[in-house]
Design a protein around this motif. Structure first.
Motif, PDB file in Angstrom:
ATOM      1  N   ALA A  45      -3.007  -3.868   1.712  1.00 55.22           N
ATOM      2  CA  ALA A  45      -2.403  -3.342   0.477  1.00 55.22           C
ATOM      3  C   ALA A  45      -3.386  -3.427  -0.687  1.00 55.22           C
ATOM      4  O   ALA A  45      -4.261  -4.296  -0.706  1.00 55.22           O
ATOM      5  N   VAL A  46      -3.230  -2.518  -1.624  1.00 54.70           N
ATOM      6  CA  VAL A  46      -3.971  -2.628  -2.885  1.00 54.70           C
ATOM      7  C   VAL A  46      -2.977  -2.611  -4.046  1.00 54.70           C
ATOM      8  O   VAL A  46      -1.889  -2.033  -3.931  1.00 54.70           O
ATOM      9  N   ILE A  47      -3.378  -3.240  -5.132  1.00 58.60           N
ATOM     10  CA  ILE A  47      -2.517  -3.277  -6.325  1.00 58.60           C
ATOM     11  C   ILE A  47      -3.173  -2.459  -7.427  1.00 58.60           C
ATOM     12  O   ILE A  47      -4.327  -2.704  -7.794  1.00 58.60           O
ATOM     13  N   MET A  76      -4.952   8.619  -5.655  1.00 55.48           N
ATOM     14  CA  MET A  76      -5.255   9.708  -4.724  1.00 55.48           C
ATOM     15  C   MET A  76      -6.286   9.268  -3.677  1.00 55.48           C
ATOM     16  O   MET A  76      -6.294   9.745  -2.563  1.00 55.48           O
ATOM     17  N   LYS A  77      -7.175   8.356  -4.080  1.00 50.68           N
ATOM     18  CA  LYS A  77      -8.295   7.976  -3.207  1.00 50.68           C
ATOM     19  C   LYS A  77      -7.981   6.775  -2.310  1.00 50.68           C
ATOM     20  O   LYS A  77      -8.800   6.424  -1.475  1.00 50.68           O
ATOM     21  N   VAL A  78      -6.834   6.128  -2.529  1.00 53.88           N
ATOM     22  CA  VAL A  78      -6.563   4.890  -1.790  1.00 53.88           C
ATOM     23  C   VAL A  78      -6.400   5.180  -0.308  1.00 53.88           C
ATOM     24  O   VAL A  78      -5.664   6.090   0.077  1.00 53.88           O
ATOM     25  N   ASP A  79      -7.112   4.410   0.541  1.00 50.77           N
ATOM     26  CA  ASP A  79      -6.836   4.588   1.973  1.00 50.77           C
ATOM     27  C   ASP A  79      -6.216   3.351   2.610  1.00 50.77           C
ATOM     28  O   ASP A  79      -5.983   3.321   3.814  1.00 50.77           O
ATOM     29  N   ALA A  95       1.775   8.194  -8.026  1.00 53.43           N
ATOM     30  CA  ALA A  95       0.922   7.720  -6.925  1.00 53.43           C
ATOM     31  C   ALA A  95       1.435   8.260  -5.592  1.00 53.43           C
ATOM     32  O   ALA A  95       0.658   8.727  -4.747  1.00 53.43           O
ATOM     33  N   LYS A  96       2.738   8.228  -5.401  1.00 55.00           N
ATOM     34  CA  LYS A  96       3.317   8.712  -4.131  1.00 55.00           C
ATOM     35  C   LYS A  96       3.120  10.225  -3.990  1.00 55.00           C
ATOM     36  O   LYS A  96       2.806  10.730  -2.906  1.00 55.00           O
ATOM     37  N   LEU A  97       3.294  10.937  -5.113  1.00 55.85           N
ATOM     38  CA  LEU A  97       3.097  12.401  -5.080  1.00 55.85           C
ATOM     39  C   LEU A  97       1.683  12.754  -4.624  1.00 55.85           C
ATOM     40  O   LEU A  97       1.480  13.670  -3.832  1.00 55.85           O
ATOM     41  N   LEU A  98       0.711  11.978  -5.153  1.00 56.57           N
ATOM     42  CA  LEU A  98      -0.695  12.322  -4.914  1.00 56.57           C
ATOM     43  C   LEU A  98      -1.223  11.751  -3.606  1.00 56.57           C
ATOM     44  O   LEU A  98      -2.263  12.173  -3.117  1.00 56.57           O
ATOM     45  N   ASN A  99      -0.523  10.779  -3.045  1.00 59.27           N
ATOM     46  CA  ASN A  99      -0.988  10.163  -1.799  1.00 59.27           C
ATOM     47  C   ASN A  99       0.224   9.896  -0.905  1.00 59.27           C
ATOM     48  O   ASN A  99       0.579   8.738  -0.629  1.00 59.27           O
ATOM     49  N   PRO A 100       0.886  10.971  -0.456  1.00 55.16           N
ATOM     50  CA  PRO A 100       2.180  10.820   0.218  1.00 55.16           C
ATOM     51  C   PRO A 100       2.125  10.048   1.536  1.00 55.16           C
ATOM     52  O   PRO A 100       3.150   9.539   1.982  1.00 55.16           O
ATOM     53  N   ALA A 101       0.925   9.937   2.125  1.00 51.89           N
ATOM     54  CA  ALA A 101       0.841   9.224   3.416  1.00 51.89           C
ATOM     55  C   ALA A 101       0.915   7.709   3.238  1.00 51.89           C
ATOM     56  O   ALA A 101       1.125   6.979   4.213  1.00 51.89           O
TER      57      ALA A 101
END
Ligand code: 13P
Ligand code: SF4
Length: 326
Positions: A45-47, A76-79, A95-101
């Motif tokens: 996880a990241v915060i 958007m860049k978080v993996d 954040a969820k919109l931009l990185n839905p996975a």
């Protein structure tokens, strides 16, 4: 009582916050910080933390910090598998919109925003009927439903650029009336505003600023553009939370007041020991819903997961992505 080995383990972190957290208070935070750092590794996880988070969150457990614009770009860049958003609900939704996975968690569902509460999707549809063909520029401090009715989003860090990018003589800018009025003073584009306000920034008055200048001679006044225009007019500079941070870094004023949320000064002051940070400031009750204990619980129980109504997601994402492409 906090175990000595825990205090030992996290003692390097105390160096970051020793100017703003008294040593006697540090053990209160130690267990939560130590557990959060472990859970982040275990959960992958990241915060992400907004500039208004308290110093023990901002400096001790956050991986990425910034204003709304930076948090959106970084999300958007978080993996990592999990994003914990230490901020308010609209930031977690973005954040969820931009990185839905990714799984996006917000530690407290009550962390709202008076601006986001001030307007509904139905209001935006009515505005479109009243002003046919006029594009809608929507501040990110809004729900997904409102973003889905919008042409493009903006933040306080890019509002003027977004408005001018459209190449039209008139835009609707919502929901922050003061941000809209402050931008209207900087551009030829005519701006139709909505009457939403930030409950934190609307409380500042020009008299507050004048009093601070009397009480603290030579103080430089930096204001957030969610403040009323007559407050911004009394300031030396207005900008987003990131803009204010950068301004202090570049100019190193001897004395400064940040006309915004209280944690900002604490967080920045850590990096600028020679700058005197003067209050007043106002607390955001929504940002302050987020605590170390809440973040720890969030990582332990994987709550509260942020989900987006699929019928709105694509349209809302487009409005945010248009903004990010500028
Ligand atoms: P910034 O985008 O400037 O960080 O502002 C967000 C916010 O909620 C200000 O009140
Ligand atoms: Fe919303 Fe104002 Fe709090 Fe920012 S400071 S989250 S705009 S209520």
């Amino acid at each position: 009582m906090t175990h000595a080995s825990v205090l030992d383990r996290i003692s390097p972190l105390y160096e970051r916050v020793r100017r703003v957290i008294p040593l006697i208070e540090w053990p209160v935070f130690a267990d939560d910080i130590d557990t959060i750092l472990r859970l982040k590794r275990e959960r992958n996880a990241v915060i992400l933390a907004h500039n208004y988070q308290t110093p023990e969150i901002f400096h001790c457990v956050a991986d990425i910090t910034g204003d709304s614009l930076a948090l959106a770009r970084e999300a958007m860049k978080v993996d990592a598998e999990i994003i914990v958003l230490a901020g308010v609900h609209f930031m977690a939704e973005t954040a969820k919109l931009l990185n839905p996975a990714r799984t996006v968690l917000i530690p407290d569902l009550r962390a709202g925003c008076s601006l986001a509460e001030s307007i509904t999707a139905a209001d935006v549809r009515l505005l479109r009927q009243r002003y046919p063909g006029v594009p809608v520029v929507t501040y990110v401090n809004t729900s997904v439903a409102v973003k889905a009715e919008s042409d493009i989003c903006c933040t306080s860090g890019n509002a003027r650029r977004v408005v001018e990018s459209l190449g039209v003589p008139r835009v609707i800018m919502l929901p922050d009336e003061y941000l809209a009025q402050n931008i209207a003073r900087q551009t030829q584009v005519e701006i139709i505003a909505w009457a939403g306000h930030c409950e934190v920034h609307e409380r500042f008055t020009p008299a507050d600023i004048r009093q601070v200048r009397i009480d603290y001679p030579g103080v430089v006044v930096l204001a957030h553009p969610e403040c009323p225009p007559n407050v911004v007019a009394e300031a030396d500079y207005a900008g987003s939370t990131a803009d204010m941070t950068n301004w202090v870094g570049e100019h190193q004023p001897a004395r400064v007041v940040l006309v915004t949320e209280c944690s900002m000064a604490d967080n920045i002051s850590v990096h600028h020991p020679k700058v005197e940070f003067v209050k007043p400031c106002n607390l955001c009750p929504h940002m302050k819903r987020i605590s170390l204990a809440g973040i720890r619980r969030s990582l332990e129980t994987l709550t509260h997961e942020v989900t987006i109504d699929p019928s709105m997601a694509a349209r809302a994402r487009l409005a945010v992505e248009r903004m990010l492409s500028i």
